[in-house]
Design an enzyme around this catalytic site. Structure first.
Site, PDB file in Angstrom:
ATOM      1  N   ASN A 149    -149.046-141.426 -29.656  1.00 36.78           N
ATOM      2  CA  ASN A 149    -150.178-140.631 -30.185  1.00 36.78           C
ATOM      3  C   ASN A 149    -150.222-140.573 -31.709  1.00 36.78           C
ATOM      4  O   ASN A 149    -151.303-140.512 -32.293  1.00 36.78           O
ATOM      5  CB  ASN A 149    -150.169-139.224 -29.568  1.00 36.78           C
ATOM      6  CG  ASN A 149    -148.956-138.416 -29.953  1.00 36.78           C
ATOM      7  OD1 ASN A 149    -147.854-138.952 -30.040  1.00 36.78           O
ATOM      8  ND2 ASN A 149    -149.150-137.152 -30.198  1.00 36.78           N
ATOM      9  N   GLY A 203    -140.998-152.849 -26.526  1.00 34.85           N
ATOM     10  CA  GLY A 203    -140.945-153.081 -25.086  1.00 34.85           C
ATOM     11  C   GLY A 203    -141.226-151.816 -24.307  1.00 34.85           C
ATOM     12  O   GLY A 203    -141.500-150.759 -24.882  1.00 34.85           O
ATOM     13  N   GLY A 205    -140.726-148.600 -21.818  1.00 33.70           N
ATOM     14  CA  GLY A 205    -139.717-147.556 -21.650  1.00 33.70           C
ATOM     15  C   GLY A 205    -138.817-147.849 -20.469  1.00 33.70           C
ATOM     16  O   GLY A 205    -137.599-147.660 -20.540  1.00 33.70           O
ATOM     17  N   GLY A 209    -136.364-149.331 -23.094  1.00 35.92           N
ATOM     18  CA  GLY A 209    -136.013-147.925 -23.311  1.00 35.92           C
ATOM     19  C   GLY A 209    -134.799-147.538 -22.484  1.00 35.92           C
ATOM     20  O   GLY A 209    -133.851-146.916 -22.977  1.00 35.92           O
ATOM     21  N   GLU A 247    -138.306-133.685 -28.133  1.00 39.71           N
ATOM     22  CA  GLU A 247    -139.588-133.066 -28.493  1.00 39.71           C
ATOM     23  C   GLU A 247    -140.584-133.455 -27.416  1.00 39.71           C
ATOM     24  O   GLU A 247    -140.990-134.620 -27.347  1.00 39.71           O
ATOM     25  CB  GLU A 247    -140.066-133.577 -29.856  1.00 39.71           C
ATOM     26  CG  GLU A 247    -139.103-133.324 -30.996  1.00 39.71           C
ATOM     27  CD  GLU A 247    -138.913-131.857 -31.299  1.00 39.71           C
ATOM     28  OE1 GLU A 247    -139.814-131.059 -31.009  1.00 39.71           O
ATOM     29  OE2 GLU A 247    -137.839-131.510 -31.809  1.00 39.71           O
ATOM     30  N   CYS A 281    -149.548-133.303 -29.836  1.00 39.83           N
ATOM     31  CA  CYS A 281    -148.777-132.329 -29.062  1.00 39.83           C
ATOM     32  C   CYS A 281    -149.087-130.906 -29.516  1.00 39.83           C
ATOM     33  O   CYS A 281    -148.888-129.960 -28.773  1.00 39.83           O
ATOM     34  CB  CYS A 281    -147.298-132.625 -29.188  1.00 39.83           C
ATOM     35  SG  CYS A 281    -146.784-132.716 -30.913  1.00 39.83           S
ATOM     36  N   GLU A 460    -136.574-130.667 -35.033  1.00 39.47           N
ATOM     37  CA  GLU A 460    -136.615-131.660 -36.104  1.00 39.47           C
ATOM     38  C   GLU A 460    -137.023-130.955 -37.394  1.00 39.47           C
ATOM     39  O   GLU A 460    -137.261-129.758 -37.416  1.00 39.47           O
ATOM     40  CB  GLU A 460    -137.615-132.769 -35.749  1.00 39.47           C
ATOM     41  CG  GLU A 460    -137.241-133.504 -34.479  1.00 39.47           C
ATOM     42  CD  GLU A 460    -138.116-134.715 -34.215  1.00 39.47           C
ATOM     43  OE1 GLU A 460    -139.351-134.577 -34.167  1.00 39.47           O
ATOM     44  OE2 GLU A 460    -137.560-135.815 -34.053  1.00 39.47           O
TER      45      GLU A 460
END
Ligand code: NAP
Ligand code: MG
Length: 480
Positions: A149, A203, A205, A209, A247, A281, A460
């Site tokens: 996003n 690549g 997830g 990932g 997060e 978010c 964060e």
């Protein structure tokens, strides 16, 4: 356009030679392809990061800061290209990538460059016996996994503090939006960043990932994305006790009291509802308005929502661009249908948009306002992450608090009121990691950023990020 991995200071094709199509959401057409990397590519990247770690962590913080600043300079020098690429890849308006995404990515590198030279640790005097001092050492090779996003914005928000304190990074951007991360690899090479300090592996997830989070040599995982994947990462990391910062999703309330500055609240709520097509978010997706002003507010809110233009992200007149993937478009449309099934009334929007011309096959949705939904229905409980909000009246402060806290999420809350006592008391009782009073979105990068409940674990921002990416070691010196 062929996007490549960036491993050990060089561009690399995926070992398997498998690729993923990259789409331009505004047209629904492919603009290129990116690696569908696997375990071997991740292994190469983690090895490179480990090899580079000693040299990078032994540099002075001022030297590391210099590299981060040069990366910021490099993005700044090509900021038009970055902004255009981010808009093409995500479908968000060019005016938004030019004014928010790319400037903020530059700021992230500059902020943590400065932080590198100013980070300090604690000491504790144990009366009459001795003194403790805390060493904060970098961890080693760390994973930074980010969503689609706010691609470069959120990727750099993790990479910059990780590098600032001396870690080496294996980053995995979302395969849905890999383009600006690829440009960042070019910038890192131009900036002379030592090989292996930053590695970017593209690549899925489920493949690259998974290999990354399961890699035995990864010391910490900083993840931003959905709650479902966040929980999976937490359980995977638990096996080897890797550090995690998570997060996750949100279902943020906006609480508007009748004594607020109505005009300011209206304009800000349009932005908090529909900025980036609602795919932030921090967007507010549940709007609660005190009953005395409910009719006025919701009528005017709907009028102004209807006037928001949806269309080609490259046109400056488009307030909203496209949703970032076809799968996400279908998810958002299915939630609008669900809202109808759950008894909601669509006050405006509710449909896919088909612009004329080059964007006729793009993934656009009208900004949508829904009324009449019970608080416990799925539309009001689950994250939609699109240009869809529900609106409802409330009577008292107690009701507002109950409504605001009525989901499993707890990321951000916005409160609009002129009553300072009420604002502060609500801010204390709201279950959220971030509260805005009479505003939405101003961000001071020093502040803790993150959510409670199902919105995440850890914070964060500023020292919180610097601390996450270091391991404290207490040393006690006894002199008596
Ligand atoms: P996502 O599906 O959870 O994916 C996030 C990242 O994780 C992507 O790079 C994804 O790769 C990767 N991934 C997926 N499965 C993985 C696995 N098994 N192992 C390792 N990595 C894996 O989230 P998204 O749909 O991209 O992003 C939207 C979500 O992010 C929303 O829920 C939103 O609320 C949340 N978000 C939270 C914040 C915050 O600060 N709290 C900020 C922004 C967004 P692929 O894309 O390649 O699958
Ligand atoms: Mg794309």
């Amino acid at each position: 356009m062929k996007i490549l991995n960036y491993i050990n200071g060089e561009f690399a094709e995926p070992i398997s030679n498998e690729w993923i199509d990259c789409f331009e959401p505004a047209t629904g057409k492919t603009y290129g392809r990116c690696p569908d990397s696997g375990a071997g590519d991740i292994d190469n990247a983690v090895n490179a990061a480990n090899e580079a770690f000693l040299g990078w962590s032994n540099l002075s913080s001022a030297d590391r800061a210099g590299f981060l600043n040069r990366i910021a300079d490099g993005i700044e020098a090509r900021s038009k290209e970055f902004a255009h690429s981010e808009s093409i890849d995500t479908g968000k308006p060019l005016w938004l990538t030019s004014s928010v995404d790319i400037p903020r990515a530059i700021q992230n590198f500059r902020f943590f460059s400065a932080a590198a030279t100013q980070f300090s640790s604690e000491s504790h005097y144990t009366e009459g016996i001795g003194i403790n001092y805390t060493l904060r050492r970098p961890l080693g090779a760390v994973a930074c996994i980010s969503p689609w996003n706010l691609p470069l914005y959120l990727f750099s928000w993790k990479i910059a503090p990780a590098l600032a304190v001396g870690n080496c990074v294996v980053g995995k951007p979302s395969e849905i939006t890999p383009l600006t991360a690829f440009l960042l690899s070019e910038i890192s090479i131009e900036a002379g960043l030592p090989p292996g300090v930053l590695n970017i592996v593209h690549g899925k997830g489920s493949k690259s990932g998974e290999s990354l989070i399961n890699h035995a040599e990864i010391k910490a995982i900083s993840f931003t994305g959905s709650t479902v994947v966040g929980k999976h990462i937490a359980s995977t990391a638990a096996k080897t006790l890797q550090k995690t910062s998570l997060e996750l999703g949100g279902k943020n309330p906006v609480v508007i009291f009748n004594d607020c500055d109505l005009e300011t609240a209206l304009e800000a709520t349009l932005r908090s509802s529909f900025a980036n097509q609602g795919q932030i978010c921090l967007c507010g997706s549940r709007i609660y308005v005190q009953r005395e002003i409910y009719d006025d507010f919701h009528q005017e809110f709907v009028n102004r929502t209807k006037k928001m233009s949806v269309g080609d992200p490259l046109e400056s007149t488009s307030k909203l661009g496209a949703l970032t993937s076809q799968a996400h478009l279908e998810k958002v449309l299915s939630y609008i249908q669900l809202a109808r099934d759950e008894g909601g009334e669509i006050l405006c929007g509710g449909n896919q948009v088909t612009p004329e011309g080059r964007c006729e096959d793009g993934w656009f949705v009208e900004p949508t306002v829904i009324e009449g939904l019970p608080i416990d229905c799925r539309t009001n409980q689950e994250e939609i992450f699109g240009p869809v909000v529900s609106i409802a009246p409330f009577d008292s402060e107690t009701d507002a608090l109950e409504l605001a806290n009525s989901t499993d999420y707890g990321l951000a809350t916005v409160i609009w009121t002129a009553n300072i006592n009420r604002a502060l008391s609500m801010a204390e009782s709201i279950e959220a990691g971030i509260v805005w009073i009479n505003g939405w979105m101003p961000r001071d990068l020093r502040t803790p950023f993150g959510g409670v409940k199902q919105s995440g674990v850890g914070r964060e921002g500023g020292n919180e990020a610097m601390r996450f990416f270091t391991e404290p070691k207490n040393v006690f010196v006894q002199y008596k």
